[in-house]
Design a protein around this motif. Structure first.
Motif, PDB file in Angstrom:
ATOM      1  N   LEU A  62       3.745  42.650  26.515  1.00 22.30           N
ATOM      2  CA  LEU A  62       4.753  42.120  25.597  1.00 22.30           C
ATOM      3  C   LEU A  62       4.860  40.596  25.655  1.00 22.30           C
ATOM      4  N   GLU A  63       4.415  39.989  26.717  1.00 20.62           N
ATOM      5  CA  GLU A  63       4.587  38.543  26.878  1.00 20.62           C
ATOM      6  C   GLU A  63       4.125  37.751  25.670  1.00 20.62           C
ATOM      7  N   VAL A  64       4.875  36.727  25.336  1.00 15.64           N
ATOM      8  CA  VAL A  64       4.484  35.817  24.261  1.00 15.64           C
ATOM      9  C   VAL A  64       3.334  34.952  24.788  1.00 15.64           C
ATOM     10  N   PRO A  65       2.236  34.852  24.020  1.00 16.11           N
ATOM     11  CA  PRO A  65       1.104  34.034  24.460  1.00 16.11           C
ATOM     12  C   PRO A  65       1.535  32.595  24.774  1.00 16.11           C
ATOM     13  N   ARG A  69       4.543  29.713  23.038  1.00 12.75           N
ATOM     14  CA  ARG A  69       5.845  29.507  23.687  1.00 12.75           C
ATOM     15  C   ARG A  69       6.382  28.116  23.358  1.00 12.75           C
ATOM     16  N   GLY A  70       7.658  28.026  23.175  1.00 14.75           N
ATOM     17  CA  GLY A  70       8.292  26.730  22.951  1.00 14.75           C
ATOM     18  C   GLY A  70       8.191  26.220  21.529  1.00 14.75           C
ATOM     19  N   LEU A  71       7.665  27.009  20.604  1.00 14.18           N
ATOM     20  CA  LEU A  71       7.530  26.529  19.226  1.00 14.18           C
ATOM     21  C   LEU A  71       8.888  26.290  18.583  1.00 14.18           C
ATOM     22  N   LYS A  77      13.374  19.963  17.779  1.00 12.26           N
ATOM     23  CA  LYS A  77      13.301  18.550  18.173  1.00 12.26           C
ATOM     24  C   LYS A  77      12.845  17.690  16.989  1.00 12.26           C
ATOM     25  N   GLU A  78      11.873  18.194  16.198  1.00 13.75           N
ATOM     26  CA  GLU A  78      11.374  17.437  15.065  1.00 13.75           C
ATOM     27  C   GLU A  78      12.474  17.185  14.038  1.00 13.75           C
TER      28      GLU A  78
END
Length: 81
Positions: A62-65, A69-71, A77-78
């Motif tokens: 299930l882990e997010v690749p 991550r952090g997208l 932030k943008e």
């Protein structure tokens, strides 16, 4: 263990579907809907979803690749700048 009585889906079925999806596309985001489709089934009453999701969370697949991550944080932030 039976997770979905309506569609006769077991925890082993969920695990195998997740492993298959991860092997086919290491960057895929795995969702309950994708698992139902991979098994050729659909959600019926939805009563199984809490147990379905708990079963998914127990899997290493299930882990997010890492590259995904952090997208959300980066997008936020943008906009702030």
């Amino acid at each position: 263990m039976i997770v979905c009585h309506c569609m006769s889906i077991t925890d082993a079925d969920i695990q195998r579907a997740m492993e298959w999806m991860r092997a086919a596309d290491p960057e895929t985001i795995i969702t309950p809907g994708k698992i139902f489709r991979a098994l050729g089934k659909s959600s019926d009453c939805g009563g199984c979803l809490p147990l379905f999701v708990d079963t998914m969370r127990k899997s290493d697949s299930l882990e997010v690749p890492m590259q995904l991550r952090g997208l959300r944080h980066a997008t936020t932030k943008e906009r702030d700048e």
